[in-house]
Motif scaffolding. Structure first.
Motif, mmCIF file in Angstrom:
data_model
loop_
_atom_site.group_PDB
_atom_site.id
_atom_site.type_symbol
_atom_site.label_atom_id
_atom_site.label_comp_id
_atom_site.label_asym_id
_atom_site.label_seq_id
_atom_site.Cartn_x
_atom_site.Cartn_y
_atom_site.Cartn_z
ATOM 1 N N ARG A 244 0.827 -1.209 0.000
ATOM 2 C CA ARG A 244 0.000 0.000 0.000
ATOM 3 C C ARG A 244 0.865 1.264 0.000
ATOM 4 O O ARG A 244 0.612 2.205 -0.731
ATOM 5 C CB ARG A 244 -0.935 -0.007 1.206
ATOM 6 C CG ARG A 244 -2.360 -0.315 0.775
ATOM 7 C CD ARG A 244 -3.307 -0.258 1.945
ATOM 8 N NE ARG A 244 -3.799 -1.587 2.255
ATOM 9 C CZ ARG A 244 -3.756 -2.153 3.453
ATOM 10 N NH1 ARG A 244 -3.228 -1.513 4.475
ATOM 11 N NH2 ARG A 244 -4.232 -3.356 3.633
ATOM 12 N N ASN A 245 1.923 1.232 0.836
ATOM 13 C CA ASN A 245 2.795 2.401 0.919
ATOM 14 C C ASN A 245 3.541 2.665 -0.381
ATOM 15 O O ASN A 245 3.738 3.823 -0.767
ATOM 16 C CB ASN A 245 3.806 2.229 2.062
ATOM 17 C CG ASN A 245 3.172 2.505 3.414
ATOM 18 O OD1 ASN A 245 2.191 3.246 3.499
ATOM 19 N ND2 ASN A 245 3.704 1.890 4.446
ATOM 20 N N LEU A 246 3.945 1.586 -1.036
ATOM 21 C CA LEU A 246 4.649 1.751 -2.319
ATOM 22 C C LEU A 246 3.729 2.388 -3.360
ATOM 23 O O LEU A 246 4.126 3.294 -4.091
ATOM 24 C CB LEU A 246 5.155 0.399 -2.826
ATOM 25 C CG LEU A 246 6.479 -0.091 -2.240
ATOM 26 C CD1 LEU A 246 6.700 -1.559 -2.574
ATOM 27 C CD2 LEU A 246 7.657 0.727 -2.761
ATOM 28 N N LEU A 247 2.486 1.909 -3.412
ATOM 29 C CA LEU A 247 1.538 2.482 -4.377
ATOM 30 C C LEU A 247 1.280 3.951 -4.065
ATOM 31 O O LEU A 247 1.209 4.790 -4.964
ATOM 32 C CB LEU A 247 0.222 1.706 -4.362
ATOM 33 C CG LEU A 247 0.247 0.305 -4.973
ATOM 34 C CD1 LEU A 247 -1.142 -0.302 -4.948
ATOM 35 C CD2 LEU A 247 0.772 0.337 -6.403
ATOM 36 N N LYS A 248 1.193 4.239 -2.766
ATOM 37 C CA LYS A 248 0.937 5.617 -2.347
ATOM 38 C C LYS A 248 2.102 6.516 -2.755
ATOM 39 O O LYS A 248 1.899 7.599 -3.313
ATOM 40 C CB LYS A 248 0.762 5.646 -0.824
ATOM 41 C CG LYS A 248 -0.126 6.758 -0.329
ATOM 42 C CD LYS A 248 -0.447 6.530 1.139
ATOM 43 C CE LYS A 248 -0.303 7.822 1.919
ATOM 44 N NZ LYS A 248 -0.329 7.601 3.364
ATOM 45 N N ALA A 249 3.323 6.048 -2.500
ATOM 46 C CA ALA A 249 4.505 6.841 -2.852
ATOM 47 C C ALA A 249 4.619 6.991 -4.363
ATOM 48 O O ALA A 249 4.922 8.074 -4.875
ATOM 49 C CB ALA A 249 5.761 6.186 -2.292
ATOM 50 N N GLY A 250 4.340 5.918 -5.082
ATOM 51 C CA GLY A 250 4.433 5.957 -6.543
ATOM 52 C C GLY A 250 3.438 6.937 -7.133
ATOM 53 O O GLY A 250 3.742 7.653 -8.087
ATOM 54 N N ASP B 220 13.617 -0.405 0.765
ATOM 55 C CA ASP B 220 14.583 0.521 0.153
ATOM 56 C C ASP B 220 13.944 1.282 -1.003
ATOM 57 O O ASP B 220 14.145 2.487 -1.155
ATOM 58 C CB ASP B 220 15.815 -0.247 -0.354
ATOM 59 C CG ASP B 220 16.620 -0.854 0.792
ATOM 60 O OD1 ASP B 220 16.393 -0.451 1.954
ATOM 61 O OD2 ASP B 220 17.465 -1.738 0.528
ATOM 62 N N GLN B 221 13.163 0.555 -1.820
ATOM 63 C CA GLN B 221 12.487 1.196 -2.943
ATOM 64 C C GLN B 221 11.488 2.248 -2.458
ATOM 65 O O GLN B 221 11.309 3.285 -3.079
ATOM 66 C CB GLN B 221 11.743 0.158 -3.798
ATOM 67 C CG GLN B 221 12.650 -0.774 -4.566
ATOM 68 C CD GLN B 221 13.447 -0.044 -5.634
ATOM 69 O OE1 GLN B 221 12.902 0.561 -6.525
ATOM 70 N NE2 GLN B 221 14.768 -0.095 -5.514
ATOM 71 N N LEU B 222 10.858 1.951 -1.308
ATOM 72 C CA LEU B 222 9.884 2.891 -0.758
ATOM 73 C C LEU B 222 10.564 4.200 -0.387
ATOM 74 O O LEU B 222 10.069 5.284 -0.724
ATOM 75 C CB LEU B 222 9.205 2.263 0.466
ATOM 76 C CG LEU B 222 8.181 3.142 1.185
ATOM 77 C CD1 LEU B 222 7.022 3.497 0.262
ATOM 78 C CD2 LEU B 222 7.646 2.442 2.433
#
Lengths: 114, 448
Positions: A18-24, A65-67
């Motif tokens: 969820r956080n990755l999608l949000k950041a993206g 790390d990607q996040l």
């Protein structure tokens, strides 16, 4: 940077997703945004049946790390963004129509560009 | 802008504030942070959809993320030996060198950093030619090479070298038998580009490499458009020299690399830039560590995502070509159908003038060929070398597809481009004649 310790449970993975999608989604640039969302979904789908604890741990750390990277880069991207892409869904149809009509500012100067 | 900044500042100072933090918060309230303006005389409010990836690619955020610390924090000269600034920069440069080497399957010692593919090509061709000129003086290249290869060869002709410019077949590929016939005892180097920048055809590198190896000729390839997009291995393909460009694989502009084989055979070259002897004396000048790190990260990402990107680009490319063919008639894909990098799609829309089409497609960033020649109205020499007639060469557009291209963008460009082509054809007397069944090649035009 924080290191992952111990087994990763499902809720942690979901939270990361969820956080990755949000950041993206925070990239101002339409193309970077679409790419970030596309590869995040792809990566999670490809690894969803992973049962090997070590592999899950490794991928989880990679995701963290990607996040961090995406948070930094989407912020920078926003700071320097000037125009939205014509394709950006946030652009209204009126503006699209107007831009399609405008002749553009192409210069026809004869120069010796190489 | 200046006025807006100054007024609140004075007002704030007059109120004798307690802390700088408060001063800052006041300033922020009055002025929004604005980045330097980059658009000049722009009339549109949005940016055009980017389909000119053959000219350059955007810098991947992962690449920029690795580069920024070298601008903001670790600014040492990688050649400084007396302090940590230098040591750190050097370590970063060497890590980047490993990433570049890994991508093409060589060792780090065989990588020379340059300012880009143009310098790499110049160094490879002129450097090798000048080093071996007493033994051999013949170079073979093709007619569809990038301008920097052709121009380097022209200059060598002035220095007494003999150059053979091989023609290409109608599909843009070279004829291997013809290449073999042209090789003589005096042949020093064969330079054939991997992926053509205008039409995207992929030359049979392995066959050319094996032929050159067998005949004791060095093989250079300009792989600016290929590296990071299709698998390239210098050992499998018997490549002796290979040029890489940073900004064609989502890296920064102003950086490139040249692979120079060290073993079996060991390739020597006379440097074209002399000075402090950096890069093993093969290219002097301070190595631009932030750019090198950017190129290294771009190569690392490219290697990691090669399969994913290749599959994605291939699908979109197929979708685009089929889309045009189903929507329009008289659509010609230039270059071989199969032997190609699918991310470069060069299409001729017969009976439509390319420049008019480009003007009509103002919401799409496109070009009719390479950026180097887009200022002139001459038809592309690459298409002419394929035997494409002058009128068809004038109607060609080059679409670039990459990892950041979306399907929605392709859909838009298909619809918009087809609409404009049909609109322009409606106005064309030539197209009307074709519809009436007149063969244009048999029409006798009256000269004025």
């Amino acid at each position: 940077m924080s290191r992952v310790q111990g087994a990763i449970d499902k809720s942690q993975v979901l939270m990361l997703y969820r956080n990755l999608l949000k950041a993206g989604n925070k990239f101002a640039d339409y193309n970077f945004r679409e790419y970030a969302v596309r590869i995040t979904k792809e990566d999670f789908r490809n690894n969803q049946n992973d049962t090997d604890g070590k592999a899950v741990e490794k991928n989880y750390q990679y995701g963290l790390d990607q996040l961090q990277l995406m948070r930094r880069q989407s912020t920078i991207n926003q700071m320097y963004a000037q125009k939205m892409s014509f394709m950006d869904p946030r652009v209204s149809d009126d503006i699209r129509k107007k831009d399609e009509m405008s002749v553009g500012s192409r210069t026809n100067e004869e120069d010796d560009e190489h | 802008m200046m006025k807006r900044l100054i007024t609140p500042l004075t007002r704030v100072t007059l109120r004798s504030l307690y802390s700088t933090a408060q001063v800052q918060s006041k300033v922020v309230q009055f002025t929004e942070p604005r980045a330097p303006e980059v658009y000049k005389n722009s009339e549109s409010s949005t940016k055009a959809i980017y389909f000119d990836l053959g000219a350059t690619t955007p810098v991947d955020p992962r690449v920029l993320d690795r580069m920024l610390p070298l601008y903001t924090d670790m600014y040492g000269n990688p050649h400084s030996r007396t302090h940590e600034y230098g040591w750190n920069s050097e370590a970063q440069v060497e890590e980047a060198r490993r990433h570049v080497a890994d991508l093409i399957g060589c060792t780090s010692k065989e990588i020379v950093f340059t300012s880009g593919a143009t310098e790499s090509n110049n160094t490879a061709i002129k450097g090798v030619a000048r080093f071996y000129k007493k033994k051999k003086n013949h170079i073979i290249t093709t007619q569809t090479e990038h301008k920097c290869v052709l121009d380097s060869c022209r200059h060598l002709e002035d220095e007494g070298f003999t150059i053979t410019y091989l023609p290409v077949k109608q599909n843009g590929l070279i004829d291997l038998d013809l290449l073999e016939q042209e090789i003589t005892d005096k042949t020093l180097l064969v330079s054939v580009m991997a992926v053509n920048n205008e039409i995207g055809v992929l030359q049979p590198l392995k066959d050319i490499g094996q032929l050159c190896r067998k005949r004791g000729v060095l093989f250079h390839t300009d792989a600016a458009q290929a590296v990071g997009k299709i698998p390239v291995n210098v050992d499998d393909m018997c490549i002796d020299l290979l040029s890489i460009s940073g900004h064609k694989l989502y890296g920064p502009k102003g950086i490139g690399a040249l692979y120079v084989r060290k073993n079996k055979p060991r390739v020597r070259l006379a440097p074209i830039i002399n000075g402090g002897g950096q890069e093993g004396g093969r290219r002097s000048g301070t190595v631009p560590s932030p750019l090198v790190v950017g190129l290294g990260e771009a190569c690392r990402v490219a290697k990691q995502d090669l399969e994913r990107d290749a599959k994605y680009v291939k699908e979109l490319s197929k979708y685009m070509i089929e889309g045009f063919r189903s929507r329009l008639d008289h659509v010609i894909l230039n270059g071989d159908e199969e032997q190609r990098y699918p991310g470069i799609v060069n299409i001729s829309f017969a009976y439509v003038e390319g420049e008019s089409l480009l003007m009509a497609l103002n919401t799409v960033a496109l070009s009719s060929g390479s950026a180097c020649t887009s200022a002139s109205l001459e038809p592309s020499y690459v298409l002419r070398a394929l035997g494409v007639s002058e009128d068809l060469a004038h109607t060609s557009l080059r679409f670039g597809i990459g990892r950041f291209t979306t399907k929605k963008e392709v859909d838009y460009v298909l619809d918009k481009c087809s609409f404009e082509v049909e609109r322009l054809r409606e106005m064309s007397p030539l197209y009307e004649m074709v519809k009436e069944g007149i063969d244009l090649s048999e029409v006798k035009w009256e000269h004025h």
